[in-house]
Design a protein around this motif. Structure first.
Motif: not given
Length: 65
Positions: A18-26
């Motif tokens: 999960k990328v927290h900086l990119d709108n929680l993109q999984e």
């Protein structure tokens, strides 16, 4: 990642991030791995070693004659 002592078999591995900086993109990565027996436990290995032993015995016998 290191996977020690895996039994010979086929494995299906999924990794999620999960990328927290990119709108929680999984994102998910998926792949298959096939683990085979070590070469030293194969029929080819035993045949190869047997031929070497036979050759050593033959050469030793030929030299002593």
């Amino acid at each position: 990642m290191i996977f020690n002592h895996l039994s010979p078999s086929e494995y299906h591995i999924k990794i999620r991030a999960k990328v927290h900086l990119d709108n929680l993109q999984e994102k998910e990565l998926e792949f298959y791995i096939k683990i085979t027996h070590p070469f030293t436990q194969s029929t080819t290995f035993y045949v190869f070693i047997s031929l070497i032993v036979i050759e050593i015995i033959y050469l030793r016998y030929a030299i002593l004659q």
